[in-house]
Design a protein around this motif. Structure first.
Motif, PDB file in Angstrom:
ATOM      1  N   THR A 226       0.802  -1.226   0.000  1.00 39.17           N
ATOM      2  CA  THR A 226       0.000   0.000   0.000  1.00 39.17           C
ATOM      3  C   THR A 226       0.836   1.279   0.000  1.00 39.17           C
ATOM      4  N   PRO A 228       2.709   4.425  -1.077  1.00 38.81           N
ATOM      5  CA  PRO A 228       2.664   5.201  -2.333  1.00 38.81           C
ATOM      6  C   PRO A 228       4.016   5.334  -3.011  1.00 38.81           C
ATOM      7  N   ASP A 252      -4.062   1.516  -6.639  1.00 39.25           N
ATOM      8  CA  ASP A 252      -3.134   2.593  -6.988  1.00 39.25           C
ATOM      9  C   ASP A 252      -2.520   2.396  -8.362  1.00 39.25           C
TER      10      ASP A 252
END
Length: 504
Positions: A226, A228, A252
């Motif tokens: 997760t 970024p 994402d």
């Protein structure tokens, strides 16, 4: 030189994480301990990493990427990768022992895997100097175009417990050859050799932060998936976890490469080299105690030889040397943990209840050095609808399924949701080629099983994964493609006519 070991030689070792080129403890200060699954004694301890540690590692990887590693020459990368291969060979015995103590696999198998690991790094070094693109000069007199590969960025790698050193080395050196940096989470059951490898990467002279290892449980994996700052996830493990990672990464739009489960068939025809097929059947089923995504656990045998084949496999299974993995004569070691033992016992019971005929094994090994040794197991008269024929067991369980025609055999082979590997045993070249063409699998072996080479890509169809590892194709997995178009001469085409003709 090979060594012999006893329990007296086992001393627990604390191994810190590696972040930004330095040994590192967890932000929480917590640690966890791994016991040998074969001997029930502590062998290693590690920092219990978490999201803050992943964040530190990702930031270090990003700094290293942008600070020079992205622009390193192929020659520079190749020299460093080759140096790691040399260091792996130098420390081969220490790596093999650590692998055996944490996995429960025989020491002789661990030594072979370390040797294969060195070859992976050595081959990846050759690829670092072979990155190339395309040039297009047939697009017209005013156009010249280039297609180039660029590093993808920071790669998050999550690796399993069954082949910890080998599998991380099917990913890491190829990603580094392409110019990426990495944040790695090894399995909490088998973290030692990955941490040791990171130490060798540091010793080889890689810049700080290019390779980072964060140890811990599934929360570390979740933090990587997760984060970024991670550009891609490369995962090897179960199909269920792979599906979750793909969903998380998809939120994402991160790139993923997944090497997942398998329920791999070996078709044995009447034209097979019988003795070779029997040996490969046993090897495919019991190598690494069946804890292998490439396990050849489905033996699809022509009905005319099925009974004879089952008897031969059973005879071999009953003589397998199962025992202490520190003994150089052992062929089959321990299952990795109690949870995996329970899975194997559940599937054996399901096979019995479904009507399959248990002709060997099916129980824990009595008088073993530890509680997680399971007897090599063979089921005959298995049908394609049974769970033992459709689902990945990850244990020493072989299923023998009879067939009448090659078309039927291929249909049975293709009847699961997996498509990692498959094999055909036949001296009839036409039969072998038909099967190789029609089998739905990423790798098809003809008259061999589970041989692998760094030069050949590896991965699966369907629920066995996405993408490929190894081979020159691995560079594409860890790269972005960029198209560059150049105008040659003045651009005379106008979308909107110019009012002033003198300036047209």
């Amino acid at each position: 030189m090979s060594h012999s070991y006893t329990l007296n030689d086992i001393k627990p070792v604390h191994r810190p994480m590696v972040i930004d080129g330095a040994d590192s403890e967890a932000d929480s200060g917590e640690t966890f301990t791994r016991n040998s699954p074969a001997h029930e004694v502590p062998v290693s301890s590690f920092p219990a990493g978490g999201a803050p540690d992943v964040d530190r590692a990702v930031k270090a990887a990003r700094r290293a990427l942008e600070g020079g590693w992205r622009g390193a020459t192929g020659s520079q990368r190749a020299k460093l990768l080759h140096r790691v291969s040399e260091l792996v060979r130098r420390d081969a015995e220490q790596l093999a022992l650590a692998e055996t103590l944490e996995t429960g696999k025989p020491i002789t198998q661990s030594r072979t895997e370390v040797a294969s690991t060195a070859e992976l790094w050595e081959y990846a070094a050759t690829l670092a100097r072979a990155t190339q693109g395309d040039a297009h000069n047939g697009l017209g007199p005013d156009t010249f175009a280039l297609v180039v590969h660029e590093p993808l960025g920071v790669i998050g790698m999550i690796t399993p417990w069954n082949f910890p050193l080998l599998i991380v080395s099917q990913k890491l050196p190829f990603a580094l050859a392409a110019g990426n940096t990495a944040v790695i989470k090894p399995s909490e059951s088998t973290s030692a050799t990955t941490v040791m490898l990171a130490g060798l990467v540091r010793e080889a002279g890689f810049p700080d932060g290019v390779v980072n290892v964060v140890t811990g449980n599934r929360h570390v994996g979740s933090a990587i998936a997760t984060h970024p700052g991670i550009d891609m996830i490369s995962f090897t493990g179960s199909t269920g976890v792979g599906r979750t990672i793909a969903q998380t990464a998809g939120a994402d739009l991160k790139k993923v490469e997944l090497e997942l489960g398998g329920k791999n068939p070996q078709i044995v025809t009447p034209h097979a080299d019988f003795a070779a097929a029997v040996d490969a059947g046993v090897f495919g089923g019991y190598f690494n105690v069946g804890q292998c995504c490439n396990s050849g656990s489905r033996l699809i045998v022509h009905r005319s030889i099925a009974d004879e084949f089952a008897e031969a496999v059973t005879a071999r299974a009953k003589t397998m040397r199962v025992g202490d993995p520190l003994d150089a004569d052992t062929l089959v070691g321990s299952l990795v943990n109690d949870a995996q033992l329970a899975v194997v016992e559940r599937y054996v019971e399901e096979g019995r209840e479904a009507g399959a005929r248990l002709i060997a094994g099916g129980e824990r090994l009595q008088d073993a050095v530890g509680p997680r040794f399971f007897t090599p197991t063979v089921f005959a008269d298995v049908t394609p609808d049974m769970s033992i024929a459709r689902e990945e067991i990850f244990g020493p369980v072989l299923s023998i399924l009879p067939y009448d025609t090659l078309e039927e055999a291929v249909k049975i082979a293709n009847s699961t949701s997996f498509g990692l590997s498959a094999g055909i045993w036949s001296t009839d070249i036409e039969e072998a080629l038909v099967a190789a063409r029609d089998l739905r699998a990423g790798t098809v072996w003809v008259n061999r099983w589970m041989d692998g080479y760094p030069e050949l890509p590896f991965g699966g169809y369907g629920q066995s994964g996405i993408g490929r590892e190894l081979g020159r194709q691995a560079l594409a997995e860890f790269s972005e493609l960029k198209t560059i178009q150049l105008q040659v001469g003045p651009r005379t085409t106008r979308w909107v006519p110019t009012p002033d003709a003198s300036r047209a």
